[in-house]
Design a protein around this motif. Structure first.
Motif, PDB file in Angstrom:
ATOM      1  N   LEU A  15       0.799   0.703   1.063  1.00 47.09           N
ATOM      2  CA  LEU A  15      -0.345   1.510   0.670  1.00 47.09           C
ATOM      3  C   LEU A  15      -0.579   1.321  -0.814  1.00 47.09           C
ATOM      4  N   GLU A  70       2.869  10.406  12.791  1.00 48.19           N
ATOM      5  CA  GLU A  70       2.478   9.346  11.849  1.00 48.19           C
ATOM      6  C   GLU A  70       3.513   9.140  10.757  1.00 48.19           C
ATOM      7  N   GLU A  96      -3.142  15.823   3.276  1.00 43.10           N
ATOM      8  CA  GLU A  96      -3.835  14.588   2.881  1.00 43.10           C
ATOM      9  C   GLU A  96      -4.273  13.815   4.117  1.00 43.10           C
ATOM     10  N   LYS A 108      -4.191   3.302  12.305  1.00 42.42           N
ATOM     11  CA  LYS A 108      -3.215   2.554  13.111  1.00 42.42           C
ATOM     12  C   LYS A 108      -3.665   1.105  13.287  1.00 42.42           C
ATOM     13  N   LYS A 168       3.609   2.392   5.150  1.00 45.44           N
ATOM     14  CA  LYS A 168       3.241   3.114   6.359  1.00 45.44           C
ATOM     15  C   LYS A 168       3.522   2.181   7.538  1.00 45.44           C
ATOM     16  N   GLY A 169       4.295   2.696   8.485  1.00 44.33           N
ATOM     17  CA  GLY A 169       4.649   1.850   9.620  1.00 44.33           C
ATOM     18  C   GLY A 169       3.991   2.289  10.907  1.00 44.33           C
ATOM     19  N   GLU A 170       4.103   1.442  11.875  1.00 47.52           N
ATOM     20  CA  GLU A 170       3.578   1.767  13.205  1.00 47.52           C
ATOM     21  C   GLU A 170       4.333   0.942  14.238  1.00 47.52           C
ATOM     22  N   LEU A 208      -4.784  10.438   5.985  1.00 51.17           N
ATOM     23  CA  LEU A 208      -4.129   9.141   5.831  1.00 51.17           C
ATOM     24  C   LEU A 208      -5.127   8.103   5.365  1.00 51.17           C
ATOM     25  N   PRO A 209      -4.718   7.320   4.398  1.00 49.45           N
ATOM     26  CA  PRO A 209      -5.647   6.334   3.881  1.00 49.45           C
ATOM     27  C   PRO A 209      -5.747   5.080   4.754  1.00 49.45           C
ATOM     28  N   ILE A 210      -4.979   5.062   5.836  1.00 54.39           N
ATOM     29  CA  ILE A 210      -4.942   3.831   6.630  1.00 54.39           C
ATOM     30  C   ILE A 210      -4.846   4.182   8.109  1.00 54.39           C
ATOM     31  N   MET A 267       4.260  10.951  -1.758  1.00 54.42           N
ATOM     32  CA  MET A 267       3.702  10.221  -0.613  1.00 54.42           C
ATOM     33  C   MET A 267       4.339   8.838  -0.463  1.00 54.42           C
TER      34      MET A 267
END
Lengths: 74, 367, 260
Positions: A73, A49, C3, C9, A5-7, C5-7, A1
């Motif tokens: 994360l 995502e 899984e 947007k 984490k991006g956005e 997502l733990p977070i 994993m």
């Protein structure tokens, strides 16, 4: 994993739908919306995502329409 | 030490060059051309960088010179270029852009004969080019016509003052005779150059780097919005109108009782001044209206004199350019004739007096 | 097992997680360039460097005639708009009188390599302490896609509709190589902005150019080979591919002259 984490946030009205960001994205995150902005362009949007926040899309965006966030994360 | 007058014997071109230094010039950009090369030569030997900090640069062309002037003027600096007719033709692009961006600067044309390469001898055949525009678009520039080496010097300070008062170009329209001749000149004290801080305070429109206390400044002549561009052009015209109302300059020589009138400027006016004396010695009441500003043109004064005199003779070293403005001022009230020499020849006083007599006096039918 | 997502947007898009946004040295005005045009990216890279080097108050830019004629609408710095080709002369006037400012020109290939050749060569040869950003897309974009001094052999444009015939229309001009030969230039490089990696390299080149200007050692010249999808009559993505295949072999990327 992934550990990060991006956005992306696309400024819809600035986007001219050139799709250069799509070729720049290694994670195939970006696609074109079926909707139009006020200038009549289909605009880029995040479609999944998988974004890592690498900023490649934002770097190549000629209109500076993409803002990128990246969270670690724990 | 008591102040003694600083009087020197100088060429017209040198007096101009010394004049801009003493008037606080920040930068001169130019390219050699006869008969005005002494300007750049004089400035080069003066070590202006050490004297006042003034920049002097020989550019690769007149086109580059005028655009260097544009860059400096956009920073609010007192900038100058000079040339002679063919070089001034090359600069017309820059003049138009300077007008569109409303940038102040001082220009000088030491006119030589044309068209084309023409001759290096003096001429006044660039009148139309100087006062009617020259470059593209609706614009004017203030045009000063020196008739002596002293005025080549004096008009530098006057030129800077007018340029910054109206945010406009000012051209000194000289000629090869005034540029090359030597006369005594009385010099003034050095006016200090403005510091960057003083410039920024005086001229808020300058591009000196956007600071956090103001919006960005930009210098441009472009506006693609037709409505805005029309407003901008009307603003330019209002400025030229204001200049016409405030800045007309001329000299009346023996005009009070004149029955016949010369109208002339620059070298030609000097010739006419002598012709007036010769005429008066013969009992002919002649006067001379010497133009100092060519734009704005003294239409009103010409109209006043037209009601007084019986004939007007314009003397120009051209085929007849200024005469069109004289006729506009006269508006048919009296006969107006032109006499000019071409090819770089200056007319003699006897010659122009003779023309005056031939055209107006000998043909006069007495009752 | 998928899984969750733990977070969310919303949790990612917080100010502390911001990694890239348009610099405030770009104004909010919408860029007047065609979709996919490199000008916007090049503008932004220059502004990012000026921002990062804290030079906004010390920068005076010169805009050319051409597509980027309105650059002063987009760049939040003091600027002057120059006549066609004359930007290096305008910049010379500025720099000579304001020697402590950072002065740059931004010019296209028609502006710099055709009508402004004399001004360009002589500013370079005098070693003016300015920086020239030269955007080469091999065509006159703003006037509608006519042949430029840089148009490739056989390339079709509005004024070479059957392809550029070098026998009658002359050869494409590699002005950057020419300029690199002049003793007045200090740093000469050719870059592009069509991929993220190239954008990063271009930004580095811009940084160097600005740093070198501070050294007063001469003129820094950064060419950016760019696309003109409207003029080339391709989609932006196709144009970038065509540029790689056709422009880069003739205008190879990389440093051409670096300080010893």
């Amino acid at each position: 994993m992934a550990k990060v984490k991006g956005e992306i946030i696309v400024d819809i009205e600035r986007c001219k739908g050139c799709q250069v960001c799509i070729s720049a994205c290694k994670e195939n995150v970006i696609g074109m919306s079926k909707n139009l902005n006020r200038k009549g362009y289909h605009f880029a949007q995040s479609t999944n995502e998988d974004c890592t926040g690498c900023i490649n899309c934002a770097l190549v965006c000629p209109d500076g329409a993409i803002t990128v966030y990246r969270a670690r994360l724990n | 030490m008591s102040a003694t007058k600083d009087i020197r014997l100088m060429k017209g071109n040198e007096a101009f060059a010394e004049g801009i230094i003493r008037a606080g010039c920040d930068g001169y950009f130019g390219y050699p051309i006869t008969p005005q090369s002494e300007v750049l030569e004089y400035l080069s030997i003066q070590k202006t960088k050490e004297r006042t900090g003034m920049v002097v640069l020989q550019a690769e062309s007149e086109i580059a010179s005028i655009h260097m002037v544009y860059g400096g003027a956009g920073c609010g600096k007192r900038v100058v270029t000079s040339s002679s007719s063919p070089g001034i033709s090359l600069m017309q692009e820059g003049f138009s852009y300077l007008a569109g961006a409303e940038l102040p600067c001082l220009l000088m044309n030491v006119v030589r004969g044309g068209p084309g390469l023409g001759t290096i001898q003096p001429s006044q055949s660039d009148y139309f080019q100087a006062v009617k525009g020259g470059g593209h678009g609706d614009y004017k520039m203030i045009v000063l016509a020196p008739a002596s080496v002293q005025e080549m010097y004096d008009f530098t300070k006057l030129g800077f003052d007018l340029a910054f008062k109206y945010r406009t170009q000012v051209m000194i329209l000289s000629d090869g005779a005034i540029g090359q001749m030597m006369e005594k000149v009385e010099l003034d004290e050095q006016i200090p150059r403005l510091t960057d801080e003083e410039i920024i305070k005086k001229y808020p429109w300058v591009t000196t780097g956007k600071t956090s206390d103001r919006e960005r400044n930009y210098i441009t002549s472009l506006d693609l919005n037709p409505a805005r561009h029309e407003i901008l052009n009307r603003k330019f015209q209002a400025k030229f109108k204001k200049i016409e109302q405030n800045e007309v300059r001329f000299e009346r020589i023996d005009c009070d009782d004149a029955e016949y009138l010369f109208v002339a400027y620059g070298s030609s006016a000097r010739v006419c001044e002598k012709a007036v004396q010769l005429g008066r010695a013969k009992g002919i009441k002649i006067g001379l209206l010497r133009l100092i500003t060519l734009f704005p043109f003294p239409y009103d004064e010409v109209a006043r004199l037209a009601k007084q005199v019986e004939g007007i003779l314009t003397i120009e070293m051209s085929a007849g350019q200024m005469i069109e403005d004289v006729r506009l001022g006269v508006n048919g009230a009296v006969q107006v004739e032109h006499f000019g020499r071409l090819g770089g020849i200056m007319p003699a006083p006897e010659e122009v007096l003779n023309v005056m007599e031939e055209k107006f006096i000998k043909t006069k039918v007495y009752a | 097992m998928l899984e969750t997502l733990p977070i969310t947007k919303e949790e990612i898009c917080k100010p502390e997680n911001l990694v890239y946004s348009r610099t405030h040295l770009m104004t909010d005005a919408a860029l007047s360039y065609c979709p996919g045009c490199g000008h916007g990216t090049i503008h932004r890279m220059i502004m990012e460097v000026i921002d990062e080097m804290n030079l906004q108050a010390d920068t005076i830019g010169v805009a050319p005639v051409g597509c980027s004629v309105l650059a002063y609408e987009f760049l939040n710095i003091d600027m002057q708009q120059a006549a066609h080709g004359r930007a290096p002369a305008v910049a010379t006037g500025i720099k000579r009188l304001m020697p402590n400012k950072f002065v740059f020109t931004y010019q296209g290939d028609g502006d710099l390599a055709a009508i402004g050749t004399a001004e360009t060569i002589h500013a370079c040869n005098r070693g003016e302490n300015i920086t020239i950003f030269y955007v080469n897309n091999g065509i006159y974009g703003m006037t509608g896609g006519q042949m430029a001094p840089t148009t490739l052999p056989q390339m079709k444009t509005a004024t070479s509709p059957f392809g550029r015939n070098v026998e009658t229309m002359g050869y494409p001009l590699k002005i950057t190589e020419l300029i690199a030969m002049l003793p007045g230039t200090y740093f000469v490089t050719r870059q592009s902005v069509h991929t993220a990696a190239n954008v990063r390299k271009t930004k580095k080149a811009i940084q160097k150019a600005i740093e070198y200007q501070k050294l007063n050692k001469g003129l820094s010249f950064v060419e950016i080979v760019s696309n003109c999808n409207s003029g080339w009559k391709m989609t932006p993505v196709e144009a970038n591919k065509w540029m790689e295949e056709n422009m880069f072999p003739f205008y190879p990327l990389g440093d051409i002259k670096v300080p010893k």
